[in-house]
Design a protein around this motif. Structure first.
Motif, PDB file in Angstrom:
ATOM      1  N   MET A 518      10.657  28.662  57.429  1.00 15.80           N
ATOM      2  CA  MET A 518      10.516  29.689  56.401  1.00 15.80           C
ATOM      3  C   MET A 518      10.924  31.063  56.931  1.00 15.80           C
ATOM      4  O   MET A 518      11.502  31.881  56.219  1.00 15.80           O
ATOM      5  N   ALA A 519      10.639  31.314  58.233  1.00 16.66           N
ATOM      6  CA  ALA A 519      11.081  32.573  58.841  1.00 16.66           C
ATOM      7  C   ALA A 519      12.604  32.631  58.890  1.00 16.66           C
ATOM      8  O   ALA A 519      13.216  33.664  58.591  1.00 16.66           O
ATOM      9  N   ASN A 520      13.230  31.496  59.252  1.00 15.98           N
ATOM     10  CA  ASN A 520      14.699  31.429  59.241  1.00 15.98           C
ATOM     11  C   ASN A 520      15.248  31.642  57.844  1.00 15.98           C
ATOM     12  O   ASN A 520      16.264  32.311  57.657  1.00 15.98           O
ATOM     13  N   LEU A 521      14.579  31.028  56.844  1.00 15.84           N
ATOM     14  CA  LEU A 521      15.002  31.193  55.450  1.00 15.84           C
ATOM     15  C   LEU A 521      14.979  32.668  55.066  1.00 15.84           C
ATOM     16  O   LEU A 521      15.941  33.196  54.485  1.00 15.84           O
ATOM     17  N   ALA A 522      13.881  33.344  55.413  1.00 15.30           N
ATOM     18  CA  ALA A 522      13.757  34.762  55.081  1.00 15.30           C
ATOM     19  C   ALA A 522      14.848  35.584  55.755  1.00 15.30           C
ATOM     20  O   ALA A 522      15.477  36.449  55.133  1.00 15.30           O
ATOM     21  N   ALA A 523      15.100  35.310  57.050  1.00 13.20           N
ATOM     22  CA  ALA A 523      16.088  36.080  57.790  1.00 13.20           C
ATOM     23  C   ALA A 523      17.505  35.840  57.275  1.00 13.20           C
ATOM     24  O   ALA A 523      18.292  36.780  57.100  1.00 13.20           O
ATOM     25  N   GLU A 524      17.830  34.555  57.027  1.00 11.26           N
ATOM     26  CA  GLU A 524      19.198  34.238  56.599  1.00 11.26           C
ATOM     27  C   GLU A 524      19.491  34.783  55.210  1.00 11.26           C
ATOM     28  O   GLU A 524      20.585  35.289  54.953  1.00 11.26           O
ATOM     29  N   THR A 525      18.531  34.678  54.307  1.00 10.11           N
ATOM     30  CA  THR A 525      18.764  35.197  52.952  1.00 10.11           C
ATOM     31  C   THR A 525      18.780  36.720  52.941  1.00 10.11           C
ATOM     32  O   THR A 525      19.505  37.341  52.162  1.00 10.11           O
ATOM     33  N   LYS A 526      18.012  37.356  53.858  1.00  9.01           N
ATOM     34  CA  LYS A 526      18.074  38.816  53.963  1.00  9.01           C
ATOM     35  C   LYS A 526      19.457  39.243  54.445  1.00  9.01           C
ATOM     36  O   LYS A 526      20.042  40.204  53.927  1.00  9.01           O
ATOM     37  N   ASP A 527      19.990  38.517  55.432  1.00  9.09           N
ATOM     38  CA  ASP A 527      21.331  38.814  55.926  1.00  9.09           C
ATOM     39  C   ASP A 527      22.371  38.727  54.817  1.00  9.09           C
ATOM     40  O   ASP A 527      23.380  39.432  54.830  1.00  9.09           O
ATOM     41  N   MET A 528      22.134  37.855  53.843  1.00 10.48           N
ATOM     42  CA  MET A 528      23.074  37.684  52.732  1.00 10.48           C
ATOM     43  C   MET A 528      22.862  38.717  51.625  1.00 10.48           C
ATOM     44  O   MET A 528      23.582  38.735  50.636  1.00 10.48           O
ATOM     45  N   GLY A 529      21.841  39.558  51.795  1.00 14.79           N
ATOM     46  CA  GLY A 529      21.610  40.619  50.818  1.00 14.79           C
ATOM     47  C   GLY A 529      20.636  40.266  49.719  1.00 14.79           C
ATOM     48  O   GLY A 529      20.545  40.972  48.711  1.00 14.79           O
TER      49      GLY A 529
END
Length: 644
Positions: A518-529
């Motif tokens: 879930m932390a990876n999900l949050a980080a990756e989707t944040k990177d995508m804007g």
């Protein structure tokens, strides 16, 4: 102008308006009566009527008084029919965190309290007590998905087939038109109800000390008994592989399961409805309106949502591990003809309050219309639960041209200003790197058609997660294909100067999902804007792979142990990562990621000295109750997957 007699009768007065002295079938439903092809109880009533039967419907009978609603219509000549409604009553009544909902979408004004928990069993038991000699036939989503030993999330129990609890005589699973036709035909020929043992897509209990009627056309398979399942979670899990495969095969085996002193018999399903059959169902004489009895009680939310929408097909070949569509509607797609769809558009366009906008032209998944196997013999032998996981089947025709042509035909209607696609679009099938056999130009043409003419500012898709192990379990493709789709979306957006937003949906607490996922999900989707807003927690519902894993701890296909977040704390913690941008969550996130040595993720989510600039469009609510019925797309999709 509609007359009262245009609806199926709901009172004795309305029965007499039709000049009837007796009824053949009385249908009890957990929903308010909306005479529309998107509402299963209405479809069943109209189907029975089309066979020449005298049918009445008793919507939302009261179970809190002297039970007069169950006797007021008298005794039917053939049988009572019972359905809990278009959604499982427990999903209607409770959130993912088991809190009682404050609204019921299938009741006037959204009022709650008109549908009991486990409505099918409650209604059926009352009828069997009051009319012990009259057969009770149950169907709908609740009966369909509870037809065999199943885990019930709301009571946290393993329950037997609903036939055991409800005391009903016969169960119809899946979409009811085909088995009902055979049932009525046999009854009209004089066959006793108790002898209806060879009708496809039905289930019944048979005394264990008596021989089960043989059928030379079917092979038989026996699964672990209910009592064994109660004692051994692994054996319960093992059952599901057989159940799912037989539900999705074109030529399935008959299933036996011992339950106490009886044997549960589940007959094989019918083959996929033909175009002619599904057209006939939608062409029945629906008024397309709620019964006039509700005029003073307020609008029915579920009807308001779909009254200007068109359902173009049934079934879904995605086979997602958390989804019940294929278990109820089947894996193979039953598509309506373009002629039938355009005929329905004509009817919608004539509605007095139609303003020229169709809210949806879709189905369980928006873009599976007219898709099927290229070589039927290959499909005949297939046991795979999904046609697109882990890869797109080489035999699957995924041409989007018939759907693109349909959209254009609908938009040519003189009274249609714009038609929207409200159903969920399988974005992975629009990515040539994933859908390798498809024509890339055709996929781009469909994507451009949707973005240009059928979206109002936002295109909603459902990658569901970013972790490849979780996605593999979900039977969803790698998140890398969402990146690919976003690239194509962005190019069309710029080229056509559309300024559209892409809105992804995600699920937390799914089996195999760890806190770091879930932390990876949050980080990756944040990177995508993205600042996530369309999110939900996994809710275990009967008849899914994910629910079997949630309860048993084993994957039903490998029987290997699997972890699932189960406690309230585990589930709440996973959900918090959707809302990393909220100040009240940031200290908690810092502690979690520091303790597990993931300062790399911490720096991505909450960089020191920087603050995340929030996107303008709507923010998600930091609550575990933000479930399917609070989101238009989730609600629309769930409604379609739970028809009947």
């Amino acid at each position: 102008m509609n007359k009262l007699s245009d609806w199926l009768p709901t009172t004795n007065k309305e029965v007499k308006l039709r000049g009837w002295e007796e009824l053949d079938v009385i249908l009890f439903s957990g929903d308010a009566y909306v005479d529309h092809p998107a509402f299963g109880p209405a479809v069943i009533g109209r189907i029975l009527e089309s066979y020449g039967l005298r049918v009445a419907i008793v919507p939302q009978p009261s179970v809190n008084d002297n039970l007069q609603d169950f006797t007021k219509m008298g005794t039917p000549k053939m049988f009572f029919a019972v359905t809990g409604g278009c959604m499982d009553p427990m999903v209607s009544n409770y959130t993912a965190s088991k809190k009682r909902r404050d609204k019921d979408a299938y009741t006037p004004n959204g009022d709650k309290g008109f549908r009991p928990d486990y409505a099918t069993s409650v209604y059926s038991k009352i009828l069997k007590e009051k009319f012990p000699d009259i057969p009770v036939l149950i169907g709908g989503i609740e009966a369909s998905l509870r037809r065999v030993t199943h885990y019930d999330y709301w009571s946290d129990q393993l329950k037997p087939t609903i036939l055991e609890d409800s005391k009903a005589d016969l169960l119809v699973y899946g979409m009811g038109e085909q088995p009902l036709r055979e049932i009525v035909n046999l009854l009209q020929k004089g066959v006793p109800f108790s002898s209806l043992t060879t009708v496809k897509q039905t289930a019944f209990l048979h005394p264990r000390d008596q021989n089960i009627p043989k059928n030379k056309n079917w092979e038989d398979v026996r699964i672990n008994s209910h009592e064994v399942c109660l004692l051994n979670k692994k054996k319960f899990a093992a059952n599901f592989k057989t159940i799912e495969q037989e539900s999705n095969k074109l030529h399935a085996d008959r299933i036996f399961q011992n339950v106490g002193d009886n044997t549960l018999v589940i007959n094989p399903p019918y083959e996929t409805m033909t175009e002619e059959e599904i057209d006939a169902s939608f062409d029945l004489p629906f008024t397309r309106l709620p019964h006039p009895k509700y005029n003073k009680r307020g609008p029915i939310p579920a009807f308001e949502m779909i009254k200007f929408s068109i359902n173009i097909h049934r079934g879904c070949f995605g086979g997602c591990s958390f989804c019940t569509i294929s278990a109820h509607q089947g894996k193979f797609i039953a598509s309506r003809s373009q002629e039938s769809i355009l005929k329905e558009v004509d009817k919608v366009a004539e509605m007095p309050d139609f303003k020229g906008y169709l809210s949806d032209i879709g189905g369980p998944s928006a873009n599976m219309y007219q898709m099927k196997g290229k070589v039927q013999k290959i499909c005949d032998k297939c046991v795979a639960p999904s046609c697109i996981s882990p890869v797109v089947c080489h035999n699957l025709d995924t041409s989007h041209k018939p759907l693109t042509d349909l959209y254009k035909a609908v938009d040519k209607h003189p009274k249609v200003k714009k038609s929207f696609i409200g159903s969920g679009i399988r974005h992975d099938m629009l990515v040539p790197e994933f859908n390798k056999k498809a024509d890339p130009k055709e996929l781009d043409a469909y994507t451009e058609e949707v973005m240009t003419n059928h979206v109002s500012g936002r295109l909603k898709v459902a990658p569901e997660h970013t972790s490849d192990p979780v996605l593999k379990l979900m039977r969803k493709p790698s998140f890398a294909y969402f990146h690919k789709f976003k690239e194509r979306f962005d190019k069309i957006n710029v080229r056509k100067k559309l300024n559209l937003q892409l809105i992804p949906y995600f699920i937390s607490s799914h089996p195999a999902s760890e806190l770091q996922d879930m932390a990876n999900l949050a980080a990756e989707t944040k990177d995508m804007g993205f600042q996530l807003e369309q999110v939900q927690g996994f809710t275990p519902t009967p008849m899914t792979v994910a629910t079997v894993i949630y309860y048993s701890g084993y994957h039903p296909y490998t029987l290997k142990p699997m972890k699932t977040p189960k406690t309230k704390k585990e589930r709440d913690d996973q959900h918090k990562f959707f809302f990393w941008y909220k100040k009240e969550n940031q200290d908690w996130i810092k502690n979690i990621l520091t303790n597990v040595g993931r300062k790399d993720l911490l720096e991505k989510l909450i960089p020191q000295g920087n603050s995340w600039r929030k996107n303008k469009p709507g923010r998600a609510k930091d609550t575990f109750d933000d479930t399917i019925t609070k989101s238009p797309r989730r609600k629309n999709k769930y409604k379609k997957r739970t028809k009947r």
